[in-house]
Enzyme design. Structure first.
Site, PDB file in Angstrom:
ATOM      1  N   TYR A 100       6.420  11.755  19.085  1.00 53.80           N
ATOM      2  CA  TYR A 100       5.995  10.361  18.957  1.00 53.80           C
ATOM      3  C   TYR A 100       6.887   9.625  17.966  1.00 53.80           C
ATOM      4  O   TYR A 100       7.514  10.218  17.091  1.00 53.80           O
ATOM      5  CB  TYR A 100       4.524  10.258  18.527  1.00 53.80           C
ATOM      6  CG  TYR A 100       4.216  10.660  17.095  1.00 53.80           C
ATOM      7  CD1 TYR A 100       4.207   9.715  16.067  1.00 53.80           C
ATOM      8  CD2 TYR A 100       3.935  11.985  16.759  1.00 53.80           C
ATOM      9  CE1 TYR A 100       3.911  10.075  14.765  1.00 53.80           C
ATOM     10  CE2 TYR A 100       3.628  12.354  15.457  1.00 53.80           C
ATOM     11  CZ  TYR A 100       3.622  11.401  14.459  1.00 53.80           C
ATOM     12  OH  TYR A 100       3.337  11.753  13.158  1.00 53.80           O
ATOM     13  N   CYS A 101       6.949   8.296  18.140  1.00 54.19           N
ATOM     14  CA  CYS A 101       7.595   7.410  17.164  1.00 54.19           C
ATOM     15  C   CYS A 101       6.605   6.298  16.855  1.00 54.19           C
ATOM     16  O   CYS A 101       5.387   6.524  16.899  1.00 54.19           O
ATOM     17  CB  CYS A 101       8.946   6.905  17.673  1.00 54.19           C
ATOM     18  SG  CYS A 101       8.891   6.012  19.247  1.00 54.19           S
ATOM     19  N   TRP A 102       7.069   5.097  16.548  1.00 53.41           N
ATOM     20  CA  TRP A 102       6.146   4.047  16.114  1.00 53.41           C
ATOM     21  C   TRP A 102       5.252   3.562  17.252  1.00 53.41           C
ATOM     22  O   TRP A 102       4.034   3.539  17.145  1.00 53.41           O
ATOM     23  CB  TRP A 102       6.948   2.879  15.529  1.00 53.41           C
ATOM     24  CG  TRP A 102       6.094   1.731  15.078  1.00 53.41           C
ATOM     25  CD1 TRP A 102       5.990   0.506  15.654  1.00 53.41           C
ATOM     26  CD2 TRP A 102       5.200   1.699  13.947  1.00 53.41           C
ATOM     27  NE1 TRP A 102       5.100  -0.289  14.964  1.00 53.41           N
ATOM     28  CE2 TRP A 102       4.600   0.421  13.905  1.00 53.41           C
ATOM     29  CE3 TRP A 102       4.855   2.632  12.968  1.00 53.41           C
ATOM     30  CZ2 TRP A 102       3.677   0.041  12.947  1.00 53.41           C
ATOM     31  CZ3 TRP A 102       3.928   2.257  11.996  1.00 53.41           C
ATOM     32  CH2 TRP A 102       3.359   0.988  11.987  1.00 53.41           C
TER      33      TRP A 102
ATOM     34  N   TYR B 115       2.672   6.355  17.140  1.00 54.34           N
ATOM     35  CA  TYR B 115       1.841   6.387  15.936  1.00 54.34           C
ATOM     36  C   TYR B 115       0.741   5.333  15.981  1.00 54.34           C
ATOM     37  O   TYR B 115      -0.367   5.559  15.472  1.00 54.34           O
ATOM     38  CB  TYR B 115       2.714   6.177  14.691  1.00 54.34           C
ATOM     39  CG  TYR B 115       1.910   5.920  13.439  1.00 54.34           C
ATOM     40  CD1 TYR B 115       1.301   6.973  12.759  1.00 54.34           C
ATOM     41  CD2 TYR B 115       1.732   4.619  12.947  1.00 54.34           C
ATOM     42  CE1 TYR B 115       0.535   6.740  11.621  1.00 54.34           C
ATOM     43  CE2 TYR B 115       0.964   4.382  11.816  1.00 54.34           C
ATOM     44  CZ  TYR B 115       0.375   5.442  11.157  1.00 54.34           C
ATOM     45  OH  TYR B 115      -0.385   5.203  10.046  1.00 54.34           O
TER      46      TYR B 115
END
Length: 362
Positions: free
Chosen positions: A93-95, A122
């Site tokens: 995952y990222c933002w 996130y």
């Protein structure tokens, strides 16, 4: 799990690893519990790409950023992922679940791993945390430990946990004792989002149908806000008061807060924040004791003039079931006595069941 079906936060435990592809600074503020940080852009690189995007344009930002991402992914493949087996299934995952995690997932799939991308990134985790607090806090079977300053509530909570009882240690999560002198020496408090993540992670491991012991707290612990759904549940829950006399509490405080004598200047500065409440003359005397490392008279007056009156005012106002509280006597607050006190508290009759038994028949 097919890539055509978005991976939700609730699915995260099905994977072998959870990888946070954001920058180290983002990861430090908060992250999904158990996630490891393997950034596709470090903090400096992320700032460079962001500046290019604003000042030059999206293409130039992608061109420069793409080279940085490729180099970082190659480094991760040589190090963090070098020993992963063929059947390894990571969740990335990222933002927002966009380009950073997408780039990592694409490379992992080229290698042959069944990598998946967390839908929403996130931000979906934050929505999960807020929903969990809102939906589940009202269902918690809380038992609220109360007692004047120096009655060893936190130590009793820790003893209850050691004896197999369920506890929610908010001060531990906040890294703060919850009072004007409550900062942990040399330890910074987490971010607000990190604090909330720790609470939800703990709740996910607890049986909400069984009692959960928690210390009576105000709405703030240091600079952090206790989530409102939890504050409301705490205030409406049954109370257990630890009753100890002044001498017993003072002896305990002198042991538990002995570290305050290590930095007299800092202690005097913290006491200065109480000047509006107690006046210059009183604070000057307290600061003189602090500078001289004379904790016994300082703590005795803090109890008599500050903490005890505050306790008397706040309990009946903030705890809705204060009048129906259960009480336990504590004539000794040594380690052995605290352990015995925890056993006594765990053996108390269930106040919820007793309340139901006392209710009038229909």
């Amino acid at each position: 799990m097919s890539a055509r079906h978005p991976v939700r936060v609730e699915d995260r435990l099905r994977f072998d690893s959870i990888i946070d592809a954001r920058s180290p600074a983002e990861y430090a503020l908060d992250h999904i519990p158990g996630a490891i940080n393997c950034p596709v852009l470090n903090d400096e690189e992320r700032a460079i790409v962001g500046t290019l995007y604003k000042q030059v344009g999206a293409f130039e930002a992608r061109r420069v950023g793409g080279a940085m991402v490729a180099a970082n992914l190659a480094q991760h493949l040589r190090t963090h992922f070098a020993d992963r087996p063929e059947r390894w299934r990571p969740l990335v995952y990222c933002w927002r679940g966009g380009m950073r995690s997408g780039a990592m997932v694409n490379w992992m799939r080229l290698v042959g791993w069944d990598a998946q991308q967390l839908a929403g990134g996130y931000k979906s985790w934050r929505r999960h945390v807020i929903a969990r607090l809102t939906e589940h806090a009202p269902q918690l079977q809380l038992r609220v430990l109360c007692g004047a300053t120096g009655s060893a509530k936190t130590r009793v909570l820790q003893a209850l946990a050691a004896q197999g009882q369920q506890v929610l240690d908010l001060e531990g999560f906040a890294r703060h004792r919850g009072s004007v002198l409550g900062a942990w020496p040399g330890v910074a408090q987490p971010s607000q989002t990190g604090f909330e993540t720790q609470i939800v992670d703990a709740l996910d491991r607890l049986d909400t149908q069984r009692p959960i012991y928690i210390e009576a707290e105000s709405a703030r612990i240091g600079r952090l806000n206790v989530p409102q759904p939890l504050v409301q549940r705490l205030r409406a829950s049954p109370c257990i008061e630890i009753c100890a006399d002044t001498d017993t509490r003072l002896a305990y405080l002198l042991r538990d807060y002995a570290n305050l004598a290590d930095d007299p200047a800092l202690l005097a500065q913290q006491l200065g924040t109480l000047k509006e409440l107690h006046g210059r003359q009183v604070i000057a005397q307290w600061q003189a004791w602090a500078q001289a490392r004379e904790l016994a008279p300082l703590f005795a007056q803090l109890m008599a003039l500050h903490y005890d009156p505050l306790y008397e005012r706040s309990q009946s106002r903030n705890l809705y079931r204060w009048e129906q509280r259960q009480s336990v006597q504590a004539h000794d607050l040594s380690d052995a006595a605290i352990s015995a006190l925890a056993q006594t508290i765990a053996a108390l009759p269930d106040p919820v069941a007793a309340s139901a038994d006392d209710s009038p028949s229909p």
